[in-house]
Scaffold this active site. Structure first.
Site, PDB file in Angstrom:
ATOM      1  N   ASP A 194      74.956  33.224 -18.436  1.00  0.00           N
ATOM      2  CA  ASP A 194      74.350  32.999 -17.124  1.00  0.00           C
ATOM      3  C   ASP A 194      74.028  31.504 -16.935  1.00  0.00           C
ATOM      4  O   ASP A 194      74.363  30.911 -15.907  1.00  0.00           O
ATOM      5  CB  ASP A 194      73.074  33.864 -17.035  1.00  0.00           C
ATOM      6  CG  ASP A 194      72.292  33.631 -15.769  1.00  0.00           C
ATOM      7  OD1 ASP A 194      72.686  34.183 -14.725  1.00  0.00           O
ATOM      8  OD2 ASP A 194      71.291  32.889 -15.807  1.00  0.00           O
ATOM      9  N   LYS A 198      75.674  28.479 -14.295  1.00  0.00           N
ATOM     10  CA  LYS A 198      74.829  27.639 -13.440  1.00  0.00           C
ATOM     11  C   LYS A 198      75.031  26.152 -13.730  1.00  0.00           C
ATOM     12  O   LYS A 198      75.111  25.340 -12.807  1.00  0.00           O
ATOM     13  CB  LYS A 198      73.354  28.019 -13.625  1.00  0.00           C
ATOM     14  CG  LYS A 198      73.060  29.423 -13.092  1.00  0.00           C
ATOM     15  CD  LYS A 198      71.693  29.887 -13.553  1.00  0.00           C
ATOM     16  CE  LYS A 198      71.352  31.267 -13.024  1.00  0.00           C
ATOM     17  NZ  LYS A 198      70.142  31.825 -13.654  1.00  0.00           N
TER      18      LYS A 198
END
Ligand SMILES: NC(=O)c1ccc[n+]([C@@H]2O[C@H](COP(=O)([O-])OP(=O)(O)OC[C@H]3O[C@@H](n4cnc5c(N)ncnc54)[C@H](OP(=O)(O)O)[C@@H]3O)[C@@H](O)[C@H]2O)c1
Length: 424
Positions: A194, A198
């Site tokens: 994750d 980003k």
């Protein structure tokens, strides 16, 4: 002229619900259709009419009355097909989908350019923290050289709790799952996927070059133990999962996600719990840090709704809204292999408690051109083994990997238990 901008909302889960509720405060925008997966699900949302719900997302992206498609379903399928179809239908897009933007940004932005529409994704990085628009607009005059972020709330929550309770990883992960802060399958968060999506998005924007998220070096937090956290604390550090992106001297891009010893002298060391933060260094601005809630219904809705309203203000008056927010870069970044990076390291070794071991570990480092800033033994365990901790000066990753191999092969060494990079 009808200045009410029509929105089609794909998804009405955590983020979608927050978006619907927040948008009800604005009268220049109307949510005309919403797609969900289960139309019979009970939803306690004030002002929601069952009539606008459908399970047919394609009918929304093909609806000629709709101006903006807001995708908050998540994942790659069907989000990719829905967004690309919507773009071909000349609809502007707002999405919170970091995985989709990190993996398929190139195709999506190329298509958006061809059809002259905007794709906005403020919520895809660090939920409620404004960072995409600031980089694209307020910081547009800067040459950004470094970003360091705490971009995953789940791992920051776990590391903070491990620190406060002097606990190991497994029991705290279980507690985080019970409290709803970690998913049943926590792999995406714990292993740094994750955060990697980003930082890929942020680095692409900040450096104006496309980053391949699959080439980002990644380590998770499952190897961090209470002992590492205790030693970090003794030496003036906290352990954080850091997403790092920096430009090297020869203009390569060094992007990675891994746990770090973060000096307690740095403000980012104090970003605890589910909060996120982004430190950014650029010229002429110097150093700035953004922090706040990285997830949740309303913080994330804040970013999605900001994007929707920015578009809604301009759509009635122009065919080219928000030109500064369009993706302009096409060049691919040359990404640095982790083995060519230079870092300070914490190395924890489990060894036999015999004379000369510490000297031998020091010699291995010396042979590999690694300068040590300290080496010490932290007590003797019940089984008679010794814990030895080494802290290095800035050293080549390749050399450290070789030294660790040699340490593991040493007859008096049980195992190198952990190697963690250090940020001062
Ligand atoms: N949650 C956060 O705090 C947060 C923060 C930043 C970014 N994001 C991103 O925002 C996106 C949405 O996250 P979320 O937490 O809101 O997810 P979520 O709670 O699981 O909601 C997903 C929604 O999509 C609907 N859906 C699933 N498959 C569908 C399909 N094939 N067609 C139509 N609708 C479908 C679901 O319908 P049902 O309601 O019928 O199940 C649900 O309403 C993701 O990309 C996520 O990464 C989330």
């Amino acid at each position: 002229m009808d200045n009410i901008v029509k929105v089609g909302l794909l998804g009405l889960g955590t983020v979608g619900s927050g978006v619907f509720k927040t948008l009800s405060n604005f009268d220049n925008v109307e949510v005309t259709k919403i797609s969900v997966s289960n139309i019979n699900k009970k939803r306690n949302i004030e002002g929601l009419s069952q009539e606008i719900l459908t399970t047919d997302s394609m009918s929304i992206v093909n609806n000629s009355d709709i101006d903006i498609i807001v995708e908050v379903i998540g994942g790659i399928n069907p989000a990719f097909d829905l967004i690309t179809t919507a773009i071909k239908n000349k609809k502007h897009i707002v999405t919170a989908n970091k995985e989709l933007i990190a993996k398929h940004g190139e195709e999506i932005f190329e298509l958006a350019k061809k059809f002259n529409v905007s794709v906005l994704y403020e919520a895809a990085v660090a939920g409620g923290i404004p960072i995409i628009m600031p980089i694209k607009m307020a910081l547009a005059g800067n040459k950004i050289s470094k970003i360091a972020g705490i971009l995953n709330g789940t791992t920051n929550f776990i590391l903070t709790k491990m620190t406060n309770e002097k606990a190991d990883f497994e029991p705290i992960l279980k507690e985080a799952q019970e409290l709803g802060y970690a998913e049943a399958d926590p792999t995406g968060d714990i292993q740094g996927y994750d955060a990697a999506y980003k930082i890929a998005i942020l680095a692409s924007l900040a450096f104006g070059k496309r980053i391949d998220s699959s080439l980002i070096y990644r380590e998770g937090i499952d190897n961090i133990s209470a002992v590492d956290i205790e030693y970090a604390d003794d030496m003036g550090y906290k352990i954080k999962l850091i997403a790092l992106a920096q430009i090297t001297e020869n203009d390569k891009v060094d992007v990675r996600v891994h746990p770090m010893f973060v000096s307690k002298k740095l403000p980012i060391a104090y970003i605890d719990g589910v909060l996120n933060a982004i430190y950014l260094k650029g010229h002429p601005v110097g150093e700035v840090m953004f922090s706040g809630p990285g997830a949740g219904e309303f913080p994330t809705a804040s970013s999605v709704v900001g994007d929707i309203l920015a578009l809604a203000e301009e759509i009635p008056y122009t065919d080219n809204p928000l030109p500064m927010l369009k993706c302009k870069h096409e060049e691919k970044a040359e990404q640095l292999d982790i083995k060519h990076t230079e870092n300070k390291y914490y190395i924890r070794v489990s060894a036999q408690n015999t004379p000369g071991v510490i000297g031998d570990l020091g010699c291995i480092c010396g042979r590999n051109k690694i300068n040590l800033s300290s080496i010490f033994q932290k007590g003797i365990l019940a089984d008679g083994s010794a814990r030895v901790v080494l802290l290095t000066e800035p050293s080549k990753e390749e050399a450290v990997q070789k030294a660790v191999e040699e340490m593991n092969a040493h007859s008096q060494v049980k195992q190198v238990m952990n190697v963690i990079r250090v940020m001062d």
